[in-house]
Design an enzyme around this catalytic site. Structure first.
Site, short mmCIF file in Angstrom:
data_model
loop_
_atom_site.label_atom_id
_atom_site.label_comp_id
_atom_site.label_asym_id
_atom_site.label_seq_id
_atom_site.Cartn_x
_atom_site.Cartn_y
_atom_site.Cartn_z
N SER A 196 0.81 -1.22 0.00
CA SER A 196 0.00 0.00 0.00
C SER A 196 0.84 1.27 0.00
O SER A 196 0.31 2.37 0.05
CB SER A 196 -0.94 0.00 1.21
OG SER A 196 -0.21 -0.18 2.42
N ASN A 229 -1.41 -2.08 13.34
CA ASN A 229 -2.86 -1.87 13.44
C ASN A 229 -3.21 -0.58 14.20
O ASN A 229 -4.04 0.21 13.74
CB ASN A 229 -3.52 -3.08 14.11
CG ASN A 229 -3.35 -4.34 13.28
OD1 ASN A 229 -2.84 -4.29 12.17
ND2 ASN A 229 -3.75 -5.48 13.83
N THR A 274 -40.10 26.33 -7.40
CA THR A 274 -40.30 25.00 -6.81
C THR A 274 -40.72 24.13 -7.99
O THR A 274 -41.39 24.61 -8.92
CB THR A 274 -41.40 24.99 -5.72
OG1 THR A 274 -42.64 25.33 -6.32
CG2 THR A 274 -41.08 25.96 -4.59
N HIS A 275 -40.32 22.90 -7.96
CA HIS A 275 -40.58 21.97 -9.09
C HIS A 275 -40.04 22.54 -10.40
O HIS A 275 -40.55 22.24 -11.47
CB HIS A 275 -42.08 21.68 -9.24
CG HIS A 275 -42.76 21.32 -7.96
ND1 HIS A 275 -42.86 20.03 -7.50
CD2 HIS A 275 -43.34 22.11 -7.02
CE1 HIS A 275 -43.50 20.03 -6.34
NE2 HIS A 275 -43.79 21.28 -6.02
N SER A 335 -16.36 24.88 -27.57
CA SER A 335 -16.58 23.65 -28.32
C SER A 335 -15.57 23.60 -29.46
O SER A 335 -15.26 24.62 -30.07
CB SER A 335 -18.00 23.64 -28.89
OG SER A 335 -18.09 22.73 -29.96
N LYS A 374 -20.27 28.25 -28.89
CA LYS A 374 -20.53 27.65 -27.58
C LYS A 374 -19.65 28.21 -26.47
O LYS A 374 -18.47 28.46 -26.66
CB LYS A 374 -20.32 26.13 -27.63
CG LYS A 374 -21.34 25.38 -28.45
CD LYS A 374 -22.75 25.44 -27.87
CE LYS A 374 -22.91 24.68 -26.57
NZ LYS A 374 -22.83 23.24 -26.75
N ASN A 391 -19.39 26.71 -22.72
CA ASN A 391 -19.95 25.67 -21.85
C ASN A 391 -19.52 25.84 -20.40
O ASN A 391 -18.39 26.24 -20.12
CB ASN A 391 -19.51 24.29 -22.35
CG ASN A 391 -20.02 23.99 -23.74
OD1 ASN A 391 -21.11 24.45 -24.11
ND2 ASN A 391 -19.25 23.25 -24.52
N GLU A 423 -20.42 21.62 -14.54
CA GLU A 423 -20.76 20.23 -14.88
C GLU A 423 -19.83 19.26 -14.17
O GLU A 423 -20.25 18.19 -13.72
CB GLU A 423 -20.71 20.03 -16.40
CG GLU A 423 -21.83 20.80 -17.12
CD GLU A 423 -21.60 20.90 -18.62
OE1 GLU A 423 -20.91 20.04 -19.19
OE2 GLU A 423 -22.10 21.87 -19.22
N GLN A 444 -7.41 -1.86 4.70
CA GLN A 444 -6.43 -1.14 3.89
C GLN A 444 -7.13 -0.42 2.73
O GLN A 444 -6.59 0.54 2.17
CB GLN A 444 -5.37 -2.11 3.36
CG GLN A 444 -4.26 -1.45 2.56
CD GLN A 444 -3.06 -2.36 2.39
OE1 GLN A 444 -2.30 -2.57 3.32
NE2 GLN A 444 -2.93 -2.93 1.21
N LYS A 474 -8.16 3.81 2.44
CA LYS A 474 -7.37 5.02 2.21
C LYS A 474 -7.49 5.63 0.82
O LYS A 474 -7.56 6.86 0.71
CB LYS A 474 -5.89 4.73 2.53
CG LYS A 474 -5.61 4.81 4.03
CD LYS A 474 -4.20 4.42 4.39
CE LYS A 474 -4.01 2.92 4.36
NZ LYS A 474 -4.85 2.16 5.30
N1 ARG Z 1 -1.04 -1.26 5.42
C1 ARG Z 1 -2.06 -1.62 6.37
C2 ARG Z 1 -3.25 -0.69 6.20
O1 ARG Z 1 -3.19 0.17 5.42
C3 ARG Z 1 -1.57 -1.56 7.75
C4 ARG Z 1 -1.00 -2.83 8.20
C5 ARG Z 1 -1.94 -3.50 9.04
N2 ARG Z 1 -1.42 -4.58 9.78
C6 ARG Z 1 -1.30 -5.85 9.39
N3 ARG Z 1 -0.95 -6.71 10.24
N4 ARG Z 1 -1.57 -6.25 8.19
O2 ARG Z 1 -4.26 -0.83 6.84
#
Ligand code: ARG
Length: 476
Positions: free
Chosen positions: A37, A124, A170-171, A293, A299, A301, A306, A338, A341
């Site tokens: 990651s 963790n 409205t509407h 355009s 045009k 735009n 949008e 994971q 993110k």
């Molecule tokens: N890279 C992991 C995450 O983004 C963290 C690691 C988590 N711990 C593990 N034992 N796999 O959540």
């Protein structure tokens, strides 16, 4: 993706992994890429190093590190930070994520003490800490100030353009006349709620999970409150380690708040897209936020708007993705998390861009008072006709029915409501006086709505003042 065979036998990779001790076989390359990651969580390098710095200090407090070792670690963490800052940090193939990458590099730079840093800590509680810190920083340094700037832009326009009247809808049907300022402030009101929601979200994010370990807690008695204080977790520490390592409520709340904010701005965008069409002609967008355009030279735009409308789809999508990742997840940390993110970062980038572009569009557009006023028609004052009768003692339901009969009469005579004569009105109700023919003034109409929150001039000014006070308090 490249073809690959499952890996067998000894491998350098597992030996170099921080968790490599119990493994003899290496990772399948596809699995390695699937698992890593770092490509996206490196965005939290600052927060990860900050967390480690505080944790090293906490280990001194717990008697597990000497002051000298801790200062070596702090020195090393600063060096790692400098590498990220200057772009010279070189990831190793064994770096799975930002936590392993920083620890590996720290060990290279300071040697032995680095092996003690992770005592009682787990990735963790580390990742939970990092994401919270990242989100807290992002909200206070980026999104909230950006959002307040947009609200300020809406309020400033509202304050200086109170004289512009337009149809309220409205509407999507012409309903009653309102001030253009009132329309602007309706969006400022939505965004103020978004600000409050994001600030609430930040407060619930500012709870420190560090010291939860992998799931069971910290066995060395680290001072968790001191950790929280050192890291700026102003709402204290998490209450339960099993929960703390898997809690992504704060991220989900942010995703909702971002999606809701996107929804509000998609509505603003939709209104403005209509208003800048030739059919409405109420506003002209500045060239800075419009495109042309490649085929049709005439045009212009409203691509900015949008895209604001379109990007809201992504924000809603990320909210649903994160909720689905957590659905039925068994207790404590699972690698599914994971997946929290990428959506988080994308929502953050997207919603910030949306807010800043909306700010630019609103700040630079031109409003056309004549076109707005030109879209007002006397049928929009049918309610006023009913209110006229109410002011002469007629119960509202009867007044509403009488006004409706006037509308029908005008239709039958193929004329406009205001073209009905006094005699015409008298055929509908004896309560109509001669002054009914004076009713057809839009300015007088909007000025009736003087209760706080309405579209009368004084009420709009009170709204502006309320927003100014609120913005002032927010700045403190
Ligand atoms: N890279 C992991 C995450 O983004 C963290 C690691 C988590 N711990 C593990 N034992 N796999 O959540």
């Amino acid at each position: 993706m490249s073809e690959s065979k499952p890996a067998t036998g000894e491998s350098k990779v597992s030996e170099s992994k921080l968790w490599g001790g119990r493994f003899t076989g290496g990772l399948d390359p596809l699995m390695q890429a699937f698992n890593d990651s770092l490509s996206f969580d490196k965005r939290m390098w600052r927060q990860d190093l900050r967390g480690s710095r505080a944790y090293a200090t906490a280990l001194v407090g717990a008697g597990l590190l000497t002051e000298a070792e801790a200062s070596e670690l702090h020195r090393g963490l600063d060096l790692v930070a400098a590498e990220w800052q200057s772009g010279s940090f070189v990831p190793a193939p064994s770096d799975e994520d930002i936590h392993t990458a920083n620890e590996r590099r720290l060990k290279e730079l300071v040697g032995a003490p680095a092996a003690k840093l992770h005592t009682g800590r787990s990735r963790n509680d580390q990742v939970a800490t990092d994401i919270r810190l990242w989100l807290m920083d992002y909200l206070s340094d980026e999104l909230l100030p950006q959002l307040r700037r947009l609200i300020n832009t809406l309020v400033s326009r509202a304050e200086s353009e109170t004289g512009v009247l337009m149809p309220g809808y409205t509407h999507l049907q012409r309903a009653q006349p309102v001030r253009w300022s009132h329309w602007l402030l309706s969006y400022a009101s939505m965004l103020r709620r978004d600000c409050q929601r994001l600030a609430d979200c930040r407060a619930r994010t500012a709870v420190c999970p560090l010291g939860s370990g992998a799931l069971a807690g910290n066995p060395f008695g680290v001072d968790r409150q001191a950790l929280a204080d050192a890291l700026g977790f102003t709402s204290g520490v998490t209450w339960n380690s099993l929960d703390a390592v898997a809690d992504r409520d704060f991220a989900s709340e942010f995703q909702f708040a971002a999606a809701m904010l996107g929804n509000h701005l998609s509505r603003l965008a939709e209104d403005l897209i209509l208003f800048c069409s030739k059919e409405f002609g109420f506003v002209t967008l500045s060239d800075a936020y419009s495109t042309g355009s490649s085929l049709m030279p005439q045009k212009k735009n409203a691509d900015s708007l949008e895209l604001i409308r379109g990007k809201t789809g992504r924000l809603c999508g990320h909210l649903v993705s994160l909720l689905m990742v957590q659905k039925s997840l068994p207790s404590a940390f699972n690698k599914d998390l994971q997946e929290d993110k990428e959506g988080l970062f994308d929502s953050a980038d997207t919603v910030s861009a949306v807010v800043r572009i909306a700010d630019g569009v609103v700040a630079t557009l031109t409003v056309h008072p004549e076109a707005c006023a030109g879209a007002l028609s006397c049928d929009m004052l049918a309610t006023d006709l009913a209110y006229y009768l109410v002011r002469r003692g007629v119960p509202f339901r009867e007044a509403h029915a009488a006004s409706g009969r006037c509308v029908a009469l005008a239709e039958a005579k193929a004329c406009q409501l205001h073209q009905l004569t006094f005699e015409d009105f008298r055929t509908v109700s004896e309560k109509f006086g001669e002054d009914v023919t004076q009713l057809w003034d839009f300015e007088t109409s909007v000025e009736q709505y003087g209760a706080f929150g309405g579209t009368a001039l004084e009420s709009v000014r009170q709204q502006v003042a309320a927003f100014r006070r609120w913005l002032g308090d927010e700045q403190k």
